[in-house]
Design a protein around this motif. Structure first.
Motif, short mmCIF file in Angstrom:
data_model
loop_
_atom_site.label_atom_id
_atom_site.label_comp_id
_atom_site.label_asym_id
_atom_site.label_seq_id
_atom_site.Cartn_x
_atom_site.Cartn_y
_atom_site.Cartn_z
N MET A 162 4.61 34.38 -29.32
CA MET A 162 5.64 34.37 -27.46
C MET A 162 4.46 35.91 -27.27
O MET A 162 4.69 36.69 -25.84
N ASP A 163 4.72 36.32 -27.74
CA ASP A 163 4.13 37.62 -27.72
C ASP A 163 2.17 37.70 -26.83
O ASP A 163 2.13 39.21 -26.46
N CYS A 164 2.06 36.96 -27.31
CA CYS A 164 0.19 37.23 -26.65
C CYS A 164 0.63 37.11 -25.54
O CYS A 164 1.69 36.03 -25.06
N ILE A 165 0.03 38.35 -24.27
CA ILE A 165 -0.33 37.82 -23.25
C ILE A 165 -1.64 37.05 -23.01
O ILE A 165 -1.98 37.76 -21.48
N GLU A 166 -1.97 36.42 -23.70
CA GLU A 166 -3.21 35.25 -23.08
C GLU A 166 -4.39 36.21 -23.17
O GLU A 166 -5.13 35.89 -21.63
N PRO A 223 -12.49 27.90 -30.49
CA PRO A 223 -10.90 28.39 -29.52
C PRO A 223 -9.74 28.26 -29.47
O PRO A 223 -8.73 28.27 -29.35
N LEU A 224 -9.68 30.02 -29.58
CA LEU A 224 -8.02 30.95 -30.56
C LEU A 224 -7.16 30.42 -29.82
O LEU A 224 -6.27 29.88 -29.36
N LEU A 225 -7.30 31.00 -28.37
CA LEU A 225 -6.68 31.00 -27.33
C LEU A 225 -6.17 29.56 -26.62
O LEU A 225 -5.38 29.56 -26.51
N ASP A 226 -7.26 29.32 -26.96
CA ASP A 226 -6.92 27.00 -26.62
C ASP A 226 -6.22 26.52 -26.69
O ASP A 226 -5.01 26.26 -26.59
N TYR A 227 -5.26 26.99 -28.16
CA TYR A 227 -4.92 26.23 -29.06
C TYR A 227 -3.02 27.50 -29.24
O TYR A 227 -2.31 27.12 -28.91
N ILE A 228 -3.77 28.66 -29.07
CA ILE A 228 -1.96 29.78 -28.86
C ILE A 228 -1.13 29.42 -27.90
O ILE A 228 -0.56 29.30 -27.21
N ARG A 229 -2.28 29.20 -26.53
CA ARG A 229 -1.84 28.81 -25.33
C ARG A 229 -0.94 27.44 -25.53
O ARG A 229 -0.29 27.80 -25.07
N LEU A 230 -0.71 26.29 -25.96
CA LEU A 230 -1.03 25.07 -25.92
C LEU A 230 0.94 25.58 -27.17
O LEU A 230 1.54 25.20 -26.56
N GLY A 231 -0.01 26.14 -28.33
CA GLY A 231 1.64 26.74 -29.32
C GLY A 231 2.50 27.75 -28.23
O GLY A 231 3.77 27.69 -28.51
#
Lengths: 443, 333, 305
Positions: free
Chosen positions: A405-409, A422-430
């Protein structure tokens, strides 16, 4: 040694083609479509109906809660209909469509260009006016400004930070605004300082905008309490947390807001809007939008009425190039790819970026080679490779534990990855899934 | 206008690729390779060429016919494995042994775990250690360097400095006496000593390290941690009893410590992800290397040390986390 | 000789001591487990798919043993047979359940639903859905990234290369993994029907008729013709979309005939007029049920027109 934020960061090519281009007022289109969800929070409630006459600045949709914002007409004319249109989110959302007739403004708006330095409004009145004018964060996050300015009880704010970083490549709207509306920014800052009851304001500007730094530093001498902080160029410095870290060396703890460390951040564009709302009674119905791209013949900065189709902007910038593969609303790092050219400009549209066909496609994804470059790039000190894997596998408790949840995308991880993962694709999904789980737990 | 592409942000990429990194490592190994060829001539050249070719071919055959998947031999990782394996073998070793080493390195060390990125151990070292245990005689048949020797007849066999030290100490000689018999530190640094094909030339390896650091292929953490801990740990031993324990500079310059620290411990997939983890990993390698050298049966310990620490990498990655943003207490008034 | 005796004795004593320790430890820490759990687990399919709502077959067996009323527990994989056997072991009553099957309610093939955009992100429907309505004008339809295929542990759902839509085959045990995986909620568990015969609306587009039709030629436009036609009140139209209640549907197929867009599909019915034997969708042909069904229904329609 210039200041910057402490963890990670990348240096994408700047490509600021439209830098130094004067802000041009875009001709008013014949029809505008004004979405009712242009901000974070509850969508506004429409208060006009088909056939109603509106003027520039007429309130057409009312704020539907504390975290919500008023929406005003950007043109004068007749409401054609309220219908679902595809907006930047890629989904159909309701919008108020207005046929334009003339350009008649509400009488309350002061249309003169004179600078009004005297701040007569009291702090509560300022916040009320900002809320009434429907001002949201114009940097792209579109968080309602009056919410940010209402310091919650028990918390104190001791410094106002103005975000003039514009770390996204290509975009120049804020830069140009600083060059042309320096005095307005200064007065706007004083208004915000008064509203927050602080005596210190820092304007953080990246060192690639030397002219803006010089210009504002000169102006700031006659406005007490305002200092200009030149920052080392590094993406994602425009992130709220990174900017506070860079300017005053305070790190916001995980899951907390800037007020936790006594700071409030506002974008420079927002500051101009605040000045206009408080001193001139002008609601937020237009903004500066950069239209740019490697193939665009006339990269420009346009003063655009909200609801104008981006098609109009692209035409004004020399038309859509033949080899266009992708159109991005916003900058290349955090902007959203748009599905059509019919999408309207909203309060959060900082730019329209045209990407050539050959640069629009991603390259083939390869195995993770565990090089750890994503970790070095992450401005939040996370492990993107791990967050992607746990999101892919749906191990949500681990994802939460690893602070997804700390990720600022900001996209630095995907930008850096040599394997094109596609790291951010999946992190955003998570993030979405973990956020849901966390919310359901507190209920 | 063609159909618009829609994809999640970011819409730009740095242009970095697996290939760029892998061939960067290959370029960084060229100085050491040239030096090795100059010193050991045809012997080194044939070992290197066989090793690289065998690794690439084995990878191709396994990917194409055994796994029936994508063939990724062009990404350069098999070339690195081949080069590293060759660097770790004595020159003039029989060619068939090199081929067996390549098969073990690629087949067991790399592909059986799922290929690039999934191998827990450095493949070249898996091959090397397999050969060391299977063919101890051939694997320790060191030769003295000369100026581009053309055949096995042109060279004389000679022990490595580490070997001399180990055997000498066993006979009861003191380190001081033994150091007289050994080449000077300068010779060891510039690479005029016996040893594996690519491990003797300290200067050439450091040149490669500088190249990789400048190109941001690796970070400084692992090499510095390995070299630093070898130096410090052996210095402590040396200070405790100078007669039995060799001086730290000797440990640093002899054998494969430099090669291991720069090229083998930094292998992406078998080293920890975070920089903090890299330092712990490096210290582990350094300490283990000295322990094996000083107290173990083998004169050289870097290969075993790296393999042992490779096994700890998942554990390190699990518990050593990078510094998160906002971890230090807020200083709000 | 002495050495041998001492060795044997020492080992024997060591063995006995160890055995005693093990025995006491086992007694001390013994956990009583209902032996019936093992018996029930034995008859379960051991697929551990979670289709029953429990984490694995063992947990489901425990639940069967513990609960007095097991009528609301069902193993979709094993079906009625397995449940009957399990209930027999426990001496409990089991509710008769009809076999179910996953049904993909989208027929937006490349022909039916022209592409307006090209998706170029991670190959995951969940990722795509969180960002966009999809590559076509229809923001309800299948995204085609295959999250359902990924979720299936029974090899029962695959992407049809030609249509870009997932196809369910007869290995489907209705565990519901694909239903959960689909971010668009296109897949529904429906009654498999006698001889696999079933009728359903293959669309979930809630846009107004004109908009839906523009985006996809086989979309349900919510015209309610089927609702009026249905003699069993099985069809309801809500939010511009028709839904057939599979419990009320008697498979009369009158709705299929009146649907103006061909959004209502019939599967595995024998053709109305005589056809060559090869085209007859016999039981094994169920494997290609969804890909065939469109052809079957439209063929029939053409003939009727």
């Amino acid at each position: 040694m210039l200041k910057t934020f402490s963890l990670g960061g990348i240096h994408p090519p700047e490509n600021k083609f439209s830098a130094g281009k004067k802000i041009e007022a875009l001709p008013i289109p014949t029809q505008v479509a004004i979405p009712i969800a242009q901000h974070i929070g509850a969508p506004a409630k429409p208060i006009v109906k088909k056939g109603d006459q509106v003027k520039v600045g007429t309130l057409i949709a009312e704020s539907a809660g504390f975290v919500s914002a008023n929406i005003h007409s950007s043109v004068s004319g007749t409401v054609a209909k309220i219908d679902d249109i595809v907006d930047a989110s890629g989904y159909k959302k309701p919008a108020i469509i207005i046929d334009v007739e003339g350009d008649e403004w509400e009488e309350t708006i002061n249309k003169s260009a004179d600078l009004i330095k005297e701040i007569s409004a009291a702090p509560e009145e300022i916040i009320k006016k900002i809320a009434a004018a429907g001002i949201v964060g114009l940097g792209g996050a579109t968080f309602p400004s009056h919410v940010k300015l209402s310091v919650p009880p028990g918390k104190t704010c001791d410094v106002l930070i103005l975000n003039a970083v514009e770390c996204e490549p290509y975009l120049t709207a804020d830069h140009q605004l600083m060059m042309e509306k320096g005095e307005e920014i200064m007065v706007g800052t004083q208004i915000l300082m008064k509203a927050l009851n602080v005596d210190k304001a820092i304007i953080g500007i990246e060192n690639n905008k030397k002219d803006a730094i010089a210009h504002l530093t000169k102006l700031a001498t006659s406005y007490p309490g305002i200092t200009i902080e030149p920052l080392k160029v590094q993406y994602p410095q425009g992130g709220e947390k990174q900017l506070i870290d860079a300017c005053i060396k305070r790190q916001i703890p995980s899951g907390k807001l800037p007020i936790e460390v006594g700071a409030v951040v506002q974008n420079v564009g927002t500051t101009v809007a605040v000045y206009e709302a408080v001193q001139k009674n002008k609601p937020l119905f237009e903004r500066v939008v950069t239209v740019t791209g490697k193939s665009v013949s006339k990269p420009s900065n346009f003063l655009t009425r909200i609801g104008t189709s981006i098609n109009t902007l692209i035409e004004a910038a020399g038309g859509l190039p033949e080899d266009t593969g992708k159109i991005v609303g916003g900058g290349p790092m955090m902007g959203k790819a748009l599905t059509t050219t019919e999408i309207p400009v909203t309060k959060g549209s900082s730019g329209v970026l045209i990407i050539k066909n050959e640069e629009a496609k991603r390259k083939k994804m390869q195995n993770c080679i565990k090089c750890g470059k994503c970790i070095s790039a992450c401005a939040m000190g996370l492990e993107p490779y791990l967050l992607m894997t746990v999101s892919q596998k749906g191990v949500w408790d681990r994802a939460e534990q690893e602070k997804i949840m700390d990720c600022i995308e900001c996209g630095s991880c995907s930008y850096t990855c040599p394997s094109q993962r596609p790291l951010l694709d999946y992190i955003r999904l998570g993030k979405g899934k973990v956020g849901q789980i966390m919310r359901s737990r507190t209920k | 206008m063609s159909t618009l592409t829609i994809s999640p942000s970011p819409h730009v990429h740095s242009g970095d690729s697996v290939k760029k990194n892998m061939y960067g490592v290959v370029i960084a190994m060229i100085p050491a390779l040239l030096f090795s060829v100059y010193n050991f001539g045809i012997g080194s050249l044939s070992v290197v060429i066989t090793s690289v070719l065998a690794c690439v071919i084995f990878e191709y055959v396994i990917q194409k016919y055994l796994l029936k998947g994508d063939v990724t031999i062009t990404d350069g990782s098999a070339v690195i494995t081949g080069l590293l394996l060759a660097f770790n073998l004595p020159s003039f070793i029989p060619i068939w042994i090199v081929i067996i080493g390549a098969l073990v390195a690629i087949g067991i060390g790399k592909m059986s775990f799922g290929g690039l990125g999934n191998n827990p151990f450095n493949p070249a070292l898996v091959g090397r250690v397999f050969l060391l245990i299977s063919f101890p005689v051939q694997m320790t048949a060191w030769v003295k360097p000369g100026a581009f020797p053309m055949s096995i007849a042109d060279i004389t066999s000679g022990a490595t400095p580490l070997g001399i030290m180990k055997e000498g100490l066993a006979t009861g000689a003191t380190t001081e006496q033994l150091m007289q018999k050994l080449p000077s530190y300068a010779d060891m640094f510039w690479g005029f000593t016996g040893g594996s094909a690519g491990e003797m030339a300290g200067a050439a390896i450091i040149l490669g390290l500088v190249f990789m650091l400048v190109r941001k292929i690796i970070t400084w953490h692992i090499p510095v941690a390995v070299l630093g801990s070898v130096y410090i740990f052996s210095a402590i031993l040396h200070l405790a009893d100078a007669a039995v324990y060799a001086p730290p500079t000797f440990h640093l310059l002899s054998g494969g410590v430099l090669l291991g620290a720069v090229f083998m411990a930094t292998d992406y997939s078998s080293s920890p992800m975070s920089n903090k983890g890299g330092i712990i990993f490096g210290i582990g390698i350094g300490v283990l290397t000295v322990i094996i050298r000083v107290f173990g049966a083998y004169p050289e310990g870097i290969s075993f040390a790296i393999l042992i620490m490779n096994a700890f990498v998942p554990l390190i990655d699990r518990y050593v986390k990078p510094k998160r943003f906002g971890e230090k207490p807020a200083v709000a008034k | 000789m002495n050495v041998v005796i001492i060795t044997v004795l020492t080992l024997a004593i060591l063995g006995t001591v160890a055995a005693l320790v093990l025995y006491f430890v086992a007694q001390k820490f013994k956990v009583f487990e209902d032996p019936r759990i093992d018996q029930v687990e034995e008859v379960l399919p051991a697929a551990n798919c979670g289709g029953c709502g429990f984490p694995g077959c063992r947990a489901f067996a425990e639940a069967l043993v513990k609960s007095d009323d097991i009528s609301d527990l069902n193993c979709p994989v094993g079906g009625a047979e397995t449940m009957k056997t399990a209930a027999g072991i426990l001496g409990k009553e089991v509710a008769a359940s009809d076999p179910m099957i996953a049904v993909v309610k989208c027929n937006g093939t490349c022909e039916n639903r022209p592409r307006t955009n090209k998706y170029d992100g991670a190959t995951s429907c969940a990722v795509a859905a969180s960002l966009y309505g999809g590559e076509t004008g229809c923001s309800y339809g299948c995204l085609g990234c295959g999250d359902c295929v990924e979720a299936c542990t029974f090899d029962a759902i695959h992407m049809d290369e030609k249509t870009g839509l997932p196809v369910v085959n007869d290995k489907c045990v209705a565990c519901g993994a694909c239903v959960d995986a689909c971010p668009k909620n296109i897949i529904e568990l429906r009654k498999a029907g006698p001889k696999g015969r079933r009728v359903f609306v293959s669309c979930i587009n809630q846009d107004k008729g004109g908009v839906a039709k523009k985006a996809c030629s086989v979309a349900c436009i919510g015209c309610k013709k089927c609702q009026k036609e249905c003699p069993f009140d099985a069809i309801t139209v809500e939010n511009n979309i028709a839904y057939i209640d599979y419990n009320k549907c008697k498979l009369c197929r009158k709705c299929v005939a009146v649907c103006p867009t061909g959004a209502i599909h019939e599967v595995n019915f024998p053709p109305k007029k005589a056809k060559p034997a090869t085209e007859k969708p016999a039981a094994p042909a169920k494997t290609e049920a969804t890909s065939n069904e469109n052809k079957t229904s439209s063929d029939i329609k053409n003939k009727e027109e």
